[in-house]
Design an enzyme around this catalytic site. Sequence first.
Site, PDB file in Angstrom:
ATOM      1  N   ASP A   1       0.721  -0.855   0.067  1.00 28.00           N
ATOM      2  CA  ASP A   1       0.087  -0.299   0.074  1.00 28.00           C
ATOM      3  C   ASP A   1       0.660   1.506   0.231  1.00 28.00           C
ATOM      4  OD1 ASP A   1      -2.110  -1.585   0.041  1.00 28.00           O
ATOM      5  OD2 ASP A   1      -2.303  -1.529   2.140  1.00 28.00           O
ATOM      6  N   GLU A   2       1.788   1.469  -0.844  1.00 28.98           N
ATOM      7  CA  GLU A   2       2.658   2.160  -0.787  1.00 28.98           C
ATOM      8  C   GLU A   2       2.773   2.924  -1.602  1.00 28.98           C
ATOM      9  OE1 GLU A   2       3.783  -0.489  -1.322  1.00 28.98           O
ATOM     10  OE2 GLU A   2       5.372  -1.880   0.324  1.00 28.98           O
ATOM     11  N   GLY A   3       1.971   2.634  -2.472  1.00 23.88           N
ATOM     12  CA  GLY A   3       1.311   4.020  -3.388  1.00 23.88           C
ATOM     13  C   GLY A   3       1.398   3.503  -4.970  1.00 23.88           C
ATOM     14  N   LYS A   4       1.877   1.986  -4.996  1.00 20.48           N
ATOM     15  CA  LYS A   4       2.295   1.782  -6.646  1.00 20.48           C
ATOM     16  C   LYS A   4       1.651   1.982  -7.369  1.00 20.48           C
ATOM     17  CE  LYS A   4       2.297  -2.641  -4.579  1.00 20.48           C
ATOM     18  NZ  LYS A   4       2.009  -1.997  -2.549  1.00 20.48           N
TER      19      LYS A   4
ATOM     20  N   GLN B   1       1.987  -6.013  -3.097  1.00 18.25           N
ATOM     21  CA  GLN B   1       2.238  -5.768  -1.786  1.00 18.25           C
ATOM     22  C   GLN B   1       3.769  -5.735  -1.550  1.00 18.25           C
ATOM     23  OE1 GLN B   1       1.112  -9.571  -2.745  1.00 18.25           O
ATOM     24  NE2 GLN B   1      -0.227  -8.738  -2.636  1.00 18.25           N
TER      25      GLN B   1
ATOM     26  N   ALA C   1      -3.850  -7.966  -3.799  1.00 21.13           N
ATOM     27  CA  ALA C   1      -3.416  -6.579  -4.116  1.00 21.13           C
ATOM     28  C   ALA C   1      -4.420  -6.044  -4.093  1.00 21.13           C
ATOM     29  CB  ALA C   1      -2.631  -6.715  -5.699  1.00 21.13           C
ATOM     30  N   GLY C   2      -4.643  -4.242  -3.931  1.00 22.36           N
ATOM     31  CA  GLY C   2      -5.289  -3.175  -4.285  1.00 22.36           C
ATOM     32  C   GLY C   2      -4.417  -2.099  -4.623  1.00 22.36           C
ATOM     33  N   HIS C   3      -4.501  -2.154  -5.908  1.00 22.06           N
ATOM     34  CA  HIS C   3      -3.799  -0.583  -6.232  1.00 22.06           C
ATOM     35  C   HIS C   3      -4.866   0.147  -6.669  1.00 22.06           C
ATOM     36  CE1 HIS C   3      -0.218  -4.106  -7.149  1.00 22.06           C
ATOM     37  NE2 HIS C   3      -0.722  -3.609  -5.632  1.00 22.06           N
ATOM     38  N   THR C   4      -4.767   1.960  -5.865  1.00 24.04           N
ATOM     39  CA  THR C   4      -5.146   2.957  -6.281  1.00 24.04           C
ATOM     40  C   THR C   4      -5.066   3.413  -7.162  1.00 24.04           C
ATOM     41  OG1 THR C   4      -6.181   2.518  -4.034  1.00 24.04           O
ATOM     42  CG2 THR C   4      -7.821   4.486  -5.811  1.00 24.04           C
TER      43      THR C   4
ATOM     44  N   ASP D   1       2.585  14.297   1.062  1.00 22.02           N
ATOM     45  CA  ASP D   1       0.953  15.631   1.549  1.00 22.02           C
ATOM     46  C   ASP D   1       0.576  15.259   3.487  1.00 22.02           C
ATOM     47  OD1 ASP D   1       0.906  13.217  -0.444  1.00 22.02           O
ATOM     48  OD2 ASP D   1      -1.668  14.308   0.052  1.00 22.02           O
TER      49      ASP D   1
HETATM   50  P1  GDP Z   1      -0.575   0.646  -3.892  1.00 19.63           P
HETATM   51  O1  GDP Z   1      -1.087  -0.823  -2.766  1.00 19.63           O
HETATM   52  O2  GDP Z   1       0.748   0.443  -3.539  1.00 19.63           O
HETATM   53  O3  GDP Z   1      -0.561   0.489  -4.734  1.00 19.63           O
HETATM   54  O4  GDP Z   1      -1.328   1.567  -2.539  1.00 19.63           O
HETATM   55  P2  GDP Z   1      -2.957   1.239  -2.675  1.00 19.63           P
HETATM   56  O5  GDP Z   1      -4.127   2.107  -3.494  1.00 19.63           O
HETATM   57  O6  GDP Z   1      -3.366   0.407  -1.846  1.00 19.63           O
HETATM   58  O7  GDP Z   1      -2.856   2.691  -1.270  1.00 19.63           O
HETATM   59  C1  GDP Z   1      -2.695   3.944  -1.190  1.00 19.63           C
HETATM   60  C2  GDP Z   1      -3.466   5.099  -0.700  1.00 19.63           C
HETATM   61  O8  GDP Z   1      -2.992   6.484  -0.972  1.00 19.63           O
HETATM   62  C3  GDP Z   1      -4.683   5.146  -2.064  1.00 19.63           C
HETATM   63  O9  GDP Z   1      -5.911   5.401  -1.642  1.00 19.63           O
HETATM   64  C4  GDP Z   1      -4.381   5.604  -3.002  1.00 19.63           C
HETATM   65  O10 GDP Z   1      -5.253   6.590  -3.525  1.00 19.63           O
HETATM   66  C5  GDP Z   1      -3.242   6.994  -1.919  1.00 19.63           C
HETATM   67  N1  GDP Z   1      -2.192   7.525  -3.177  1.00 19.63           N
HETATM   68  C6  GDP Z   1      -0.864   7.393  -3.592  1.00 19.63           C
HETATM   69  N2  GDP Z   1      -0.545   8.463  -3.679  1.00 19.63           N
HETATM   70  C7  GDP Z   1      -0.829   9.330  -2.921  1.00 19.63           C
HETATM   71  C8  GDP Z   1      -0.430  10.938  -2.349  1.00 19.63           C
HETATM   72  O11 GDP Z   1       1.073  11.068  -2.679  1.00 19.63           O
HETATM   73  N3  GDP Z   1      -0.778  11.678  -1.215  1.00 19.63           N
HETATM   74  C9  GDP Z   1      -1.669  11.044  -0.806  1.00 19.63           C
HETATM   75  N4  GDP Z   1      -2.177  11.988  -0.148  1.00 19.63           N
HETATM   76  N5  GDP Z   1      -2.581   9.013  -1.033  1.00 19.63           N
HETATM   77  C10 GDP Z   1      -2.019   9.206  -1.836  1.00 19.63           C
HETATM   78  P1  IMO Z   2      -0.829  -3.900  -2.130  1.00 11.41           P
HETATM   79  O1  IMO Z   2       0.044  -4.770  -3.688  1.00 11.41           O
HETATM   80  C1  IMO Z   2      -0.794  -4.731   2.059  1.00 11.41           C
HETATM   81  C2  IMO Z   2      -0.897  -8.611   3.562  1.00 11.41           C
HETATM   82  C3  IMO Z   2      -2.336  -8.915   4.716  1.00 11.41           C
HETATM   83  C4  IMO Z   2      -1.570  -9.805   5.645  1.00 11.41           C
HETATM   84  C5  IMO Z   2      -0.279 -10.690   4.670  1.00 11.41           C
HETATM   85  C6  IMO Z   2      -1.050 -12.224   4.290  1.00 11.41           C
HETATM   86  O2  IMO Z   2      -1.761  -3.759  -2.148  1.00 11.41           O
HETATM   87  O3  IMO Z   2      -0.034  -3.870  -1.393  1.00 11.41           O
HETATM   88  P2  IMO Z   2      -2.443 -12.609   2.284  1.00 11.41           P
HETATM   89  O4  IMO Z   2      -3.611 -12.964   2.008  1.00 11.41           O
HETATM   90  O5  IMO Z   2      -1.297 -11.821   0.564  1.00 11.41           O
HETATM   91  O6  IMO Z   2      -1.417 -13.959   2.380  1.00 11.41           O
HETATM   92  O7  IMO Z   2      -2.072 -12.253   3.559  1.00 11.41           O
HETATM   93  O8  IMO Z   2      -0.465  -9.687   3.276  1.00 11.41           O
HETATM   94  N1  IMO Z   2      -1.827  -7.983   2.793  1.00 11.41           N
HETATM   95  C7  IMO Z   2      -1.378  -6.506   1.922  1.00 11.41           C
HETATM   96  N2  IMO Z   2      -1.478  -5.278   2.921  1.00 11.41           N
HETATM   97  N3  IMO Z   2      -1.295  -4.336   0.688  1.00 11.41           N
HETATM   98  C8  IMO Z   2      -0.938  -5.701   0.212  1.00 11.41           C
HETATM   99  O9  IMO Z   2      -0.744  -5.256  -1.053  1.00 11.41           O
HETATM  100  C9  IMO Z   2      -1.206  -7.054   0.848  1.00 11.41           C
HETATM  101  N4  IMO Z   2      -1.344  -7.555   0.175  1.00 11.41           N
HETATM  102  C10 IMO Z   2      -1.723  -9.147   1.579  1.00 11.41           C
HETATM  103  O10 IMO Z   2      -2.795  -8.145   5.301  1.00 11.41           O
HETATM  104  O11 IMO Z   2      -1.067  -9.532   7.100  1.00 11.41           O
HETATM  105 MG    MG Z   3      -3.271  -1.749  -1.616  1.00 13.24          MG
END
Ligand code: GDP
Ligand code: IMO
Ligand code: MG
Length: 423
Positions: free
Chosen positions: A12-15, A223, A38-41, A332
């Site tokens: 969830d780093e913002g990939k 991840q 995964a959940g990539h926004t 930010d």
């Molecule tokens: P991913 O799994 O690494 O793709 O990250 P996620 O999508 O799960 O979580 C990142 C969240 O931060 C999402 O809601 C994005 O829309 C948001 N996001 C990404 N970059 C930024 C940023 O620079 N600032 C803010 N405020 N939000 C961001």
């Molecule tokens: P993205 O790609 C954050 C975490 C789960 C749990 C552990 C094992 O969006 O960054 P799993 O279902 O993979 O066997 O769960 O890994 N986890 C994540 N945490 N971002 C993700 O994906 C994750 N995918 C799995 O919460 O702790």
């Molecule tokens: Mg994510």
Amino acid sequence: MVTVIVGTQWGDEGKGKVIDYLARDCDIVARYQGGANAGHTVIANGKKYIFHLIPSGILYPNKICILGNGLVVDPVALLSEISGLKKRGINLNRRFFVSENAHLTLPYHKLLDQIEDKKRGKGKLGTTGRGIGTTYTDKYARLGIRIVDFLNEKTFREKLRISLKLKNYLLKKYYEEKIYNLEKISGEYQAYRKEIKKYVIDTSFYLNQAIKKGKKILAEGAQGTFLDIDFGTYPYVTASNPIAGGACTGLGIGPTKINKVIGIAKAYTTRVGKGPFPTEFKDEFGEKIRKLGNEFGATTGRPRRCGWLDAVLVKQAGIINGLSNLAITKLDVLNSLKKIRIAVGYHYRGRRLNQFPNSFEFFSQVKPIYEEMPGWQKDLSGIKRYQDLPGKAKDYLKRIEDLTEVKISLISTGPVRQDTILL
Ligand code: GDP
Ligand code: IMO
Ligand code: MG
């Protein structure tokens, strides 16, 4: 030209945001591991998309998107994502491909993932329940069903029959749960086969041809480094290799073809699910950052645990992934803070550790050693150039570079494409 995008923390780093931004100048985006956990926004043109399986480059109508052999693919999740995108006017035909060698996640994988995690009791991992660990377990147990097997009805049925014999025994005799019916699954999956067939190719061959032709490829990691099965905070990890090395095995491209590795790091740290997290906020400050950063899981909706940036972890990620550069996201979110802390080492029973310890016992007991820096207390919106950032924000970024020994090449200051500074 292959660039690997890898998470340097716990996911969830913002990939998604960074990949969507970089995809503009690329030809292909290829996921290399994981599955629908995964959940990539991506937020583009005022619309929000959350990708679980589909690569984050799909919003550009002319980009090719690939799911490599390293993935575990749940046809139900995939087809629902495809139909959701179609409804929103995004066409995937002839530009979305799935590897023949990827493994299939079946209903019993999802059920067993959920049951097994519950049975762990206090040792629960907090998995996403998407059948990730159980599908990879079958892959390594040589019990898996690959997409190529799925395409042949006879092969699929035979493999499913063998698998169900074992799974149903376990479900009935041990877990006292419902069992699965071969006819029912093979009937239901016949419809999925018809839909998925047109996307299936030899993706390793395709990618190697593309590399030969000089195409630009982004390898999309899901991840993050500390959820890696080998280098993460085991056992609180996922079941695949999110690290950059996973791009070679998960796409079938040689290490000599990788030109660049970009590590994505949030300006602070989050984690969702269980497991040690030394810099986690234990007070109401965590709630404040969760609100400011909107830190709720993109896949499960669970509130994310929040904490200060841990430079020990990001430095380790730099080493394990051979990072060329860092992209710092969500800077930010720290805008309003008077003081910002960074963990620069740990104390373990009176001893100082400057490196990430592999021992789970050590890591779950370490106390972070912090450095404190003044916050910039300014709004960063609209800033397009590094030199226009407030001095204190630049100091924070510079300190991250020094501590991690990796140069920053991109800064994200908001969730939309425009909120990006390239260095
Ligand atoms: P991913 O799994 O690494 O793709 O990250 P996620 O999508 O799960 O979580 C990142 C969240 O931060 C999402 O809601 C994005 O829309 C948001 N996001 C990404 N970059 C930024 C940023 O620079 N600032 C803010 N405020 N939000 C961001
Ligand atoms: P993205 O790609 C954050 C975490 C789960 C749990 C552990 C094992 O969006 O960054 P799993 O279902 O993979 O066997 O769960 O890994 N986890 C994540 N945490 N971002 C993700 O994906 C994750 N995918 C799995 O919460 O702790
Ligand atoms: Mg994510």
